[in-house]
Design an enzyme around this catalytic site. Structure first.
Site, PDB file in Angstrom:
ATOM      1  N   ASP A 292      -2.580  -0.794 -10.160  1.00  0.00           N
ATOM      2  CA  ASP A 292      -1.875  -0.249  -8.996  1.00  0.00           C
ATOM      3  C   ASP A 292      -0.720  -1.166  -8.598  1.00  0.00           C
ATOM      4  O   ASP A 292      -0.241  -1.984  -9.396  1.00  0.00           O
ATOM      5  CB  ASP A 292      -2.890  -0.026  -7.856  1.00  0.00           C
ATOM      6  CG  ASP A 292      -2.508   1.103  -6.921  1.00  0.00           C
ATOM      7  OD1 ASP A 292      -1.647   0.869  -6.048  1.00  0.00           O
ATOM      8  OD2 ASP A 292      -3.044   2.213  -7.063  1.00  0.00           O
ATOM      9  N   ASP A 293      -0.293  -1.050  -7.393  1.00  0.00           N
ATOM     10  CA  ASP A 293       0.867  -1.764  -6.841  1.00  0.00           C
ATOM     11  C   ASP A 293       0.754  -3.277  -7.051  1.00  0.00           C
ATOM     12  O   ASP A 293      -0.345  -3.833  -6.993  1.00  0.00           O
ATOM     13  CB  ASP A 293       0.888  -1.451  -5.326  1.00  0.00           C
ATOM     14  CG  ASP A 293       2.197  -1.829  -4.679  1.00  0.00           C
ATOM     15  OD1 ASP A 293       3.056  -2.414  -5.357  1.00  0.00           O
ATOM     16  OD2 ASP A 293       2.346  -1.525  -3.478  1.00  0.00           O
TER      17      ASP A 293
ATOM     18  N   ASP B  51       3.729   7.145  -6.563  1.00  0.00           N
ATOM     19  CA  ASP B  51       3.503   7.000  -5.119  1.00  0.00           C
ATOM     20  C   ASP B  51       4.797   7.236  -4.337  1.00  0.00           C
ATOM     21  O   ASP B  51       5.911   7.215  -4.904  1.00  0.00           O
ATOM     22  CB  ASP B  51       2.969   5.584  -4.865  1.00  0.00           C
ATOM     23  CG  ASP B  51       2.094   5.479  -3.617  1.00  0.00           C
ATOM     24  OD1 ASP B  51       2.113   6.410  -2.796  1.00  0.00           O
ATOM     25  OD2 ASP B  51       1.408   4.447  -3.475  1.00  0.00           O
TER      26      ASP B  51
ATOM     27  N   ASP C 141      -5.660   8.156   1.469  1.00  0.00           N
ATOM     28  CA  ASP C 141      -5.948   6.721   1.438  1.00  0.00           C
ATOM     29  C   ASP C 141      -7.277   6.419   2.107  1.00  0.00           C
ATOM     30  O   ASP C 141      -7.759   5.301   2.050  1.00  0.00           O
ATOM     31  CB  ASP C 141      -4.832   5.931   2.134  1.00  0.00           C
ATOM     32  CG  ASP C 141      -3.736   5.558   1.157  1.00  0.00           C
ATOM     33  OD1 ASP C 141      -3.955   5.688  -0.064  1.00  0.00           O
ATOM     34  OD2 ASP C 141      -2.662   5.129   1.611  1.00  0.00           O
TER      35      ASP C 141
HETATM   36  C1  DGJ Z   1      -0.497   3.979  -1.150  1.00  0.00           C
HETATM   37  C2  DGJ Z   1      -1.511   4.619  -2.050  1.00  0.00           C
HETATM   38  O1  DGJ Z   1      -2.033   5.770  -1.475  1.00  0.00           O
HETATM   39  C3  DGJ Z   1      -2.594   3.615  -2.369  1.00  0.00           C
HETATM   40  O2  DGJ Z   1      -3.604   4.208  -3.144  1.00  0.00           O
HETATM   41  C4  DGJ Z   1      -1.990   2.450  -3.080  1.00  0.00           C
HETATM   42  O3  DGJ Z   1      -1.464   2.871  -4.309  1.00  0.00           O
HETATM   43  C5  DGJ Z   1      -0.896   1.848  -2.220  1.00  0.00           C
HETATM   44  N1  DGJ Z   1       0.061   2.832  -1.792  1.00  0.00           N
HETATM   45  C6  DGJ Z   1      -0.192   0.747  -2.968  1.00  0.00           C
HETATM   46  O4  DGJ Z   1       0.891   0.276  -2.273  1.00  0.00           O
END
Ligand code: DGJ
Length: 734
Positions: A366-367, A478, A548
């Site tokens: 991920d990020d 995203d 989220d």
């Molecule tokens: C928002 C996403 O919904 C999360 O799952 C994650 O990827 C974060 N951004 C990362 O910045």
């Protein structure tokens, strides 16, 4: 022939509905009927010709009963007597806005034409659908509108859109061009249902009486949004989950939208959906055409459940595209809630190894993997691996992940740029902005101006370079802020009102290019959770991160609301840690597993913090999902118990041939010494025998549906899933 033509009237026959419209003797296109099937007979005599005080009569026609204010319009226009909300608004060169559209011509074609530049439903053979196109012309012939209606042979759905052309010799400005408008007859006592929410609380069901006046939901955020979804339904007074008339409206669009119903002075209802006119204007030079997004209208005689199943089948098979559409989705682990920004290669590989040992198939980084990104203040736009965290680059990491027998996936946020990034330092004019005004940030970031093709081209090159640099089979796409100061550097003043829609078209163009060039890559949509969970995105990303909020109990509500329109295969859902990171709740692992399994399934927790026993139970849930995911992705959903109504939720999925079913039950709050309850199932074959795999008990479908199963009565019951397999017919077993 599913489109019957009868003397300038058309009957659009789907398997279980009729949509009828016709031209009045004066040449106006009038809505006649939408609902349960009717035979194609002329309804002209049934249309209301009413004298009403204060209703202006149509110019040039000496008929006191003819007024646009009472006529059920097919695509209503303003300024000539219809005082209700219009579907179209155009400002002409002389500054006036009145319109009077009349029938000009029409054609019927097999199949469904593509919508240029926009996501839409599609067919694979011309036999799957028929399309009616009706061209209307304004009395001054400066504007022509082509209304398009596609009906599908297999679905009770109609796809509508409009093309608006400047046929005059002067430029004009389109201020409103909705995708669909339906004038229903008397609707007092009806309800309107929509999905409202917020970040981490998306798509909560709102079911309200239809009030006199206009009720609307919208987005002006540049994304369909967490707050509202481009969907609503009109419900008959007695309609419920599995009975009664329901009319669904869904827009295949991911940006600013408007969805509204006006109940007028005579209790008729005008229901509309389309691009939001707020902040929108589109300059049409002579000869230019504007194409609206597509709206998908669904009629159900079997309540909300019937409506949902139609949307699910259509969207799963004829809106989603690509080779992942019909494939079992990989069971993934995502490192976000396990590590957030705090990882290095060793920690990722450790997580991957543990995930593999319990049967996970895909590892998603991920990020935080790029530029100098250790928090959310920097580096969006600098899409190269951070050498400190990933000393062997993405290729090295991906190869190591592959050696663990896992696929590798990666997070991107392509539409954004951090002010602290090389991309922004080199191209400060590439983000949305208004000269002389400040630039609002959200999550410390700016929005790239995708209304400019050179910006999307540059971002395409960046993404393509990364995707070509390593064996990446999945992307999480995203989008973490909404649009402000919506204007494009260099665009002429008279065209700035086009920027938001052009930006959205740019997002779609980039998605189209990426999905075409990298067809093997599965893209999961995301926008701070479920802030862009809409049919537009589903066209490119067959699954979307639903919220989220990964708390299983919160997800019961979010996924229930989402399931009104969107198929289970589209709803990404993960098992996360307890206490939950968003709400602090501790929920049993079985509950977390079964709730997550009802979507595109994955894990999102630190496996190094799990005990051996937890890992074994996680492995069991992964194996269960692997066995069931085919049925879960393609079966018909029946919502059995609504979590909004009490402390229990239940739903089931039935295979299309009704030989197999999965039943899920979750209790959100125990009642001491609680009432005895039964759960009546749906969608089974009443004369078939079904065996519950766990208990070995056999029941007839009729019994399960008419009598039901006893709800487990122990106070510590939290969740269970039953797998029912058909063992032939009741009669055969005598
Ligand atoms: C928002 C996403 O919904 C999360 O799952 C994650 O990827 C974060 N951004 C990362 O910045």
């Amino acid at each position: 022939m599913p489109i019957h033509e009868l003397d300038r009237a058309w009957f659009l026959q789907t398997p279980g509905s009729t949509y009828a419209l016709g031209v009045t003797p004066e040449g106006h296109l009038q809505h006649w009927h939408w609902g349960a099937p009717i035979d194609p007979v002329h309804l002209d005599g049934l249309r209301p010709r009413l004298y009403r005080a204060f209703a202006p009569n149509v110019a040039g026609i000496a008929d006191p009963t003819l007024s646009f204010d009472t006529l059920p319009a097919e695509y209503p226009f303003p300024g000539t007597g219809d005082f209700r909300v219009p579907a179209i608004e155009v400002e002409f060169a002389d500054g006036t806005r009145a319109l009077r559209l009349r029938y000009h011509t029409h054609r019927i074609l097999a199949g469904k034409p593509r919508l240029s530049g926009l996501p839409a439903t599609y067919v694979e053979t011309a036999a799957e659908a028929d399309t009616l196109e009706i061209e209307l012309v304004d009395e001054l012939d400066a504007i022509r509108v082509t209304l398009s209606y596609t009906i599908f042979a297999q679905h009770d759905a109609i796809a509508r859109s409009a093309r608006i052309a400047n046929h005059g010799s002067q430029p004009c400005r389109l201020l409103r061009g909705l995708s669909a408008s339906v004038d229903f007859g008397e609707r007092a006592g009806w309800r309107w249902l929509h999905l409202a929410g917020a970040w981490a609380r998306e798509r909560q069901v709102v079911d309200a009486p239809l009030q006199p006046g206009v009720q609307s939901v919208e987005s002006q955020r540049g994304a369909s949004s967490h707050q509202h979804n481009p969907f609503f339904a009109l419900l008959a007074p007695d309609a419920g989950e599995e009975h009664g008339e329901v009319f669904g409206f869904s827009l295949v669009y991911s940006g600013n939208f408007l969805a509204q119903v006006e109940r007028d002075q005579f209790d008729t209802a005008r229901a509309q959906i389309g691009l939001n006119p707020a902040g929108f204007s589109w300059l049409l030079e002579p000869g230019e055409i504007f194409q609206t997004p597509e709206a998908v209208l669904v009629f159900s005689l079997s309540g909300l459940g019937g409506m949902s199943r139609t949307y699910h089948r259509l969207y799963r098979t004829r809106l989603c595209r690509g080779r992942h559409r019909d494939q079992p989705r990989p069971i993934l682990i995502n490192n976000w809630e396990a590590t957030y920004f705090n990882f290095d290669e060793a920690r990722l590989l450790d997580l991957a190894r543990r995930a593999r040992s319990i049967g996970v198939e895909l590892f998603v980084l991920d990020d935080g993997w790029f530029g100098r990104r250790d928090d959310d203040r920097t580096s969006l736009g600098d899409w190269w691996p951070n050498p400190k965290k990933l000393p062997h680059g993405l290729a090295g990491l991906a190869a190591a992940i592959q050696r663990e027998n896992l696929q590798f996936g990666l997070w991107f946020e392509p539409e954004m740029v951090s002010p602290d990034s090389d991309l922004h330092r080199n191209h400060p004019d590439w983000c949305l902005q208004i000269a002389g005004r400040g630039r609002s940030t959200g999550r410390h970031q700016l929005v790239l101006d995708f209304s400019r093709p050179e910006v999307t081209a540059a971002v395409y090159d960046q993404l393509a370079a990364v995707l070509s640099s390593a064996p990446i089979t999945y992307v999480k796409w995203d989008m973490n802020r909404h649009l402000t100061e919506v204007a494009s550097v260099g665009r002429p003043a008279g065209r700035q009102g086009e920027t938001a829609h052009r930006h959205m078209l740019g997002v779609y163009a980039l998605l189209e290019r990426i999905t075409t060039a990298f067809p093997a890559v599965l893209i999961e949509g995301c926008s701070g959770g479920g802030g862009r969970f809409d049919p537009g995105m589903l066209h490119y990303t067959p699954q979307i991160w639903t919220s989220d909020n990964s708390d299983a109990i919160s997800r019961l509500f979010i996924q229930f609301g989402t399931s009104l329109v969107y198929p289970l295969s589209a709803m990404a859902a993960h098992i996360s840690a307890v206490p939950n990171h968003q709400v602090g709740r501790t929920t049993p692992l079985e509950t977390r597993g079964l709730v997550a399994m009802t979507g595109a399934f994955g894990l999102e927790l630190d496996l190094a913090a799990c005990s051996a026993e937890e890992l074994a139970r996680l492995g069991h849930l992964v194996a269960q999902n692997r066995a069931w995911r085919g049925l879960l992705a393609t079966g018909d959903l029946y919502r059995l118990k609504n979590p909004f109504h009490g402390p229990e939720a239940a739903w089931m999925v039935v295979s299309s041939d009704r030989t197999e079913a999965l039943v899920f039950q979750v209790r959100t709050l125990s009642t001491p010494n609680g009432p005895l309850q039964r759960l009546r199932l749906r969608g089974l074959d009443p004369s078939a025998l079904y065996r519950d795999a766990a208990s070995g008990q056999t029941y007839s479908g009729g019994l399960l549906m008419a009598h039901g199963l006893l709800w487990p009565d122990t106070e510590d019951f939290h969740a269970r899933a039953l797998h029912l397999g058909s063992r032939g017919r009741f009669a055969d077993h005598g």
